[in-house]
Write an enzyme that holds these catalytic residues in place. Structure first.
Site, PDB file in Angstrom:
ATOM      1  N   CYS A 116       0.822  -1.218   0.000  1.00 22.64           N
ATOM      2  CA  CYS A 116       0.000   0.000   0.000  1.00 22.64           C
ATOM      3  C   CYS A 116       0.851   1.260   0.000  1.00 22.64           C
ATOM      4  O   CYS A 116       0.337   2.356  -0.187  1.00 22.64           O
ATOM      5  CB  CYS A 116      -0.937   0.006   1.203  1.00 22.64           C
ATOM      6  SG  CYS A 116      -2.150  -1.308   1.106  1.00 22.64           S
ATOM      7  N   HIS A 256      -3.062   6.996   3.653  1.00 27.12           N
ATOM      8  CA  HIS A 256      -3.516   5.756   3.003  1.00 27.12           C
ATOM      9  C   HIS A 256      -4.897   5.404   3.553  1.00 27.12           C
ATOM     10  O   HIS A 256      -5.154   5.543   4.752  1.00 27.12           O
ATOM     11  CB  HIS A 256      -2.510   4.636   3.289  1.00 27.12           C
ATOM     12  CG  HIS A 256      -2.974   3.304   2.813  1.00 27.12           C
ATOM     13  ND1 HIS A 256      -3.468   3.111   1.540  1.00 27.12           N
ATOM     14  CD2 HIS A 256      -3.048   2.092   3.439  1.00 27.12           C
ATOM     15  CE1 HIS A 256      -3.815   1.839   1.411  1.00 27.12           C
ATOM     16  NE2 HIS A 256      -3.579   1.197   2.540  1.00 27.12           N
ATOM     17  N   ASN A 286     -10.150   0.350   0.163  1.00 24.51           N
ATOM     18  CA  ASN A 286      -8.689   0.380   0.105  1.00 24.51           C
ATOM     19  C   ASN A 286      -8.249  -0.068  -1.294  1.00 24.51           C
ATOM     20  O   ASN A 286      -8.334  -1.246  -1.626  1.00 24.51           O
ATOM     21  CB  ASN A 286      -8.138  -0.554   1.191  1.00 24.51           C
ATOM     22  CG  ASN A 286      -6.623  -0.597   1.223  1.00 24.51           C
ATOM     23  OD1 ASN A 286      -5.960  -0.080   0.332  1.00 24.51           O
ATOM     24  ND2 ASN A 286      -6.073  -1.223   2.252  1.00 24.51           N
TER      25      ASN A 286
HETATM   26  O1  UT7 Z   1      -3.718  -1.556   3.519  1.00 28.01           O
HETATM   27  C1  UT7 Z   1      -2.825  -2.501   4.031  1.00 28.01           C
HETATM   28  C2  UT7 Z   1      -2.837  -2.482   5.459  1.00 28.01           C
HETATM   29  N1  UT7 Z   1      -4.005  -3.110   5.969  1.00 28.01           N
HETATM   30  C3  UT7 Z   1      -4.647  -2.586   7.003  1.00 28.01           C
HETATM   31  O2  UT7 Z   1      -4.295  -1.503   7.431  1.00 28.01           O
HETATM   32  C4  UT7 Z   1      -5.745  -3.372   7.671  1.00 28.01           C
HETATM   33  C5  UT7 Z   1      -5.577  -3.320   9.156  1.00 28.01           C
HETATM   34  N2  UT7 Z   1      -6.553  -4.096   9.876  1.00 28.01           N
HETATM   35  C6  UT7 Z   1      -7.848  -3.708   9.980  1.00 28.01           C
HETATM   36  O3  UT7 Z   1      -8.261  -2.737   9.387  1.00 28.01           O
HETATM   37  C7  UT7 Z   1      -8.737  -4.485  10.900  1.00 28.01           C
HETATM   38  O4  UT7 Z   1      -7.977  -5.331  11.724  1.00 28.01           O
HETATM   39  C8  UT7 Z   1      -9.839  -5.332  10.175  1.00 28.01           C
HETATM   40  C9  UT7 Z   1     -10.833  -4.398   9.526  1.00 28.01           C
HETATM   41  C10 UT7 Z   1      -9.192  -6.213   9.121  1.00 28.01           C
HETATM   42  C11 UT7 Z   1     -10.584  -6.199  11.167  1.00 28.01           C
HETATM   43  O5  UT7 Z   1     -11.129  -5.403  12.210  1.00 28.01           O
HETATM   44  P1  UT7 Z   1     -10.905  -5.787  13.745  1.00 28.01           P
HETATM   45  O6  UT7 Z   1     -11.615  -4.770  14.526  1.00 28.01           O
HETATM   46  O7  UT7 Z   1      -9.419  -5.936  13.955  1.00 28.01           O
HETATM   47  O8  UT7 Z   1     -11.655  -7.148  13.861  1.00 28.01           O
HETATM   48  P2  UT7 Z   1     -11.080  -8.587  14.303  1.00 28.01           P
HETATM   49  O9  UT7 Z   1     -10.255  -9.163  13.215  1.00 28.01           O
HETATM   50  O10 UT7 Z   1     -10.493  -8.492  15.661  1.00 28.01           O
HETATM   51  O11 UT7 Z   1     -12.424  -9.402  14.418  1.00 28.01           O
HETATM   52  C12 UT7 Z   1     -13.408  -9.089  15.419  1.00 28.01           C
HETATM   53  C13 UT7 Z   1     -14.605  -9.992  15.212  1.00 28.01           C
HETATM   54  C14 UT7 Z   1     -14.237 -11.479  15.035  1.00 28.01           C
HETATM   55  O12 UT7 Z   1     -15.247 -12.243  15.640  1.00 28.01           O
HETATM   56  P3  UT7 Z   1     -15.028 -12.888  17.097  1.00 28.01           P
HETATM   57  O13 UT7 Z   1     -13.813 -13.731  16.994  1.00 28.01           O
HETATM   58  O14 UT7 Z   1     -14.856 -11.701  18.015  1.00 28.01           O
HETATM   59  O15 UT7 Z   1     -16.296 -13.641  17.306  1.00 28.01           O
HETATM   60  C15 UT7 Z   1     -14.301 -11.661  13.556  1.00 28.01           C
HETATM   61  O16 UT7 Z   1     -14.581 -12.981  13.183  1.00 28.01           O
HETATM   62  O17 UT7 Z   1     -15.285  -9.614  14.005  1.00 28.01           O
HETATM   63  C16 UT7 Z   1     -15.433 -10.766  13.177  1.00 28.01           C
HETATM   64  N3  UT7 Z   1     -15.410 -10.304  11.790  1.00 28.01           N
HETATM   65  C17 UT7 Z   1     -16.509  -9.911  11.153  1.00 28.01           C
HETATM   66  N4  UT7 Z   1     -17.795  -9.799  11.526  1.00 28.01           N
HETATM   67  C18 UT7 Z   1     -18.667  -9.333  10.634  1.00 28.01           C
HETATM   68  C19 UT7 Z   1     -14.341 -10.216  10.967  1.00 28.01           C
HETATM   69  N5  UT7 Z   1     -14.735  -9.736   9.776  1.00 28.01           N
HETATM   70  C20 UT7 Z   1     -16.073  -9.535   9.862  1.00 28.01           C
HETATM   71  C21 UT7 Z   1     -17.037  -9.053   8.970  1.00 28.01           C
HETATM   72  N6  UT7 Z   1     -18.331  -8.965   9.404  1.00 28.01           N
HETATM   73  N7  UT7 Z   1     -16.732  -8.659   7.709  1.00 28.01           N
END
Ligand code: UT7
Length: 332
Positions: A116, A256, A286
């Site tokens: 990115c 970004h 993104n």
């Molecule tokens: O551009 C390159 C660099 N990339 C980035 O900067 C991305 C950085 N990371 C992020 O933006 C975030 O970590 C994400 C958007 C990818 C994920 O958000 P998060 O707040 O870190 O969520 P998480 O991965 O901790 O997941 C929390 C919960 C999980 O459920 P449990 O285990 O708490 O039951 C996931 O399974 O949310 C669940 N989850 C979803 N629920 C509904 C993950 N994706 C989804 C979804 N819809 N799409």
């Protein structure tokens, strides 16, 4: 001797027509508009649906617009740099294909992959070529067909990414405008958290790699999130301190567009207001190497000659950094 600097003298952009909404995604995976808006901040993203069209086809309309707006002919371009993680092919470089499709015949061209941060790295590379005095008209394009590597059965990655391209023209200036300073960094140890497992020399495509869905983006969201917040904020604050830019003196942060929460955290650390931040993540998602030029494209009309901008990124690699530049023309 007067110092030659590289200044952006025009911007072009392009987004494919098809719009993928959060509702559409909720029909594919177990997700909701509410979750995506709260955790990421994306409403829609554009997707290139036409079979056989690749990243070069997304880049070409952006560059066409750029050349029209700046009254530049393809023959005048002497260097084209394409930042992408979704090249048309492993080789030749997508930049070569774009040049061919655009009739850019008097230039050399190649691709640059810094996740990115690709556009930021490419901007700095082009800056140095211009500073050398040898190159006068350089195109830097960030272009991606992220939909070609997104797994639409994986709810943790499929809401994030979109397709699109943004391109800028860089030209030498002798006034104190254009790129003033850059701070770029990388740390390959971060690769374990964000990569594409198959398709390279380590794991060439096989029946097994396809069956195991290893050609898609692999991301561990949380470590990437933490590193993105820390590094984007650090590099932007360092740049402000180095150049004595007070929070109210900065005209624009161009961050970004990976996650609204990362953008907000960076702005908070810099002590700037939301009105000072370019944001279009809601509409485009993104677009990896295309987010920064697409921001400049969207906000061009509001930009004034002499405006102070800090561009800041974080991406796969890990790669990150910031560029401080003074805008070279009135966008309106
Ligand atoms: O551009 C390159 C660099 N990339 C980035 O900067 C991305 C950085 N990371 C992020 O933006 C975030 O970590 C994400 C958007 C990818 C994920 O958000 P998060 O707040 O870190 O969520 P998480 O991965 O901790 O997941 C929390 C919960 C999980 O459920 P449990 O285990 O708490 O039951 C996931 O399974 O949310 C669940 N989850 C979803 N629920 C509904 C993950 N994706 C989804 C979804 N819809 N799409």
């Amino acid at each position: 001797m007067t110092k030659i600097r590289a200044a952006i003298t025009g911007v072009g952009g392009y987004l494919p027509d098809y719009v993928l909404t959060n509702y559409d995604l909720s029909q594919l995976v177990d997700t909701s508009d509410e979750w995506i808006m709260t955790r990421i901040g994306i409403k829609t993203r554009h997707i290139e649906k036409t079979k056989g069209k690749g990243t070069s086809d997304i880049a070409v309309p952006a560059i066409k617009e750029l050349l029209e707006k700046t009254n530049t002919t393809p023959e005048e371009i002497d260097f084209l740099l394409c930042a992408t993680v979704t090249p048309d092919h492993q080789f030749p470089a997508t930049a070569n294909i774009i040049s061919d499709k655009m009739g850019i015949k008097n230039a050399f061209s190649y691709d640059l992959n810094a996740g990115c941060s690709g556009f930021l790295y490419a901007l700095e590379t082009a800056n140095r070529f211009i500073e050398s005095g040898q190159y006068k008209k350089v195109i830097v394009v960030g272009a991606e067909k992220m939909s070609s590597i997104v797994d639409y059965t994986d709810r943790s990655t499929c809401p994030i990414f979109g397709d699109g391209a943004g391109a800028v023209l860089l030209e030498p200036v002798e006034e104190e405008l254009g790129i003033i300073d850059s701070m770029l960094q990388s740390d390959g140890a971060g690769r374990i958290h964000l990569h594409q497992k198959a398709g390279g020399s380590v794991m060439p495509a096989s029946e097994e790699s396809v069956k195991n869905r290893l050609h898609f983006i692999y991301q561990e969201g949380q470590p990437v999130f933490k590193a993105a917040v820390a590094n984007m904020a650090d590099t932007s604050v360092k740049m402000m301190e180095k150049h004595n830019i007070a929070s109210d003196e900065l005209d624009w942060l161009v961050p970004h567009q990976a996650n609204m929460r990362i953008i907000e955290a960076t702005a908070r650390r810099m002590g700037i207001k939301r009105e000072q931040v370019m944001i279009n993540i809601q509409r485009y998602g993104n677009t990896t190497a295309a987010t920064l030029p697409l921001c400049l494209w969207d906000y061009e009309k509001q930009l004034k000659k002499g405006d102070k901008l800090i561009l800041s990124t974080f991406g796969a690699g890990f790669t990150w950094g910031s560029i401080y530049l003074k805008w070279a023309y009135d966008g309106a």
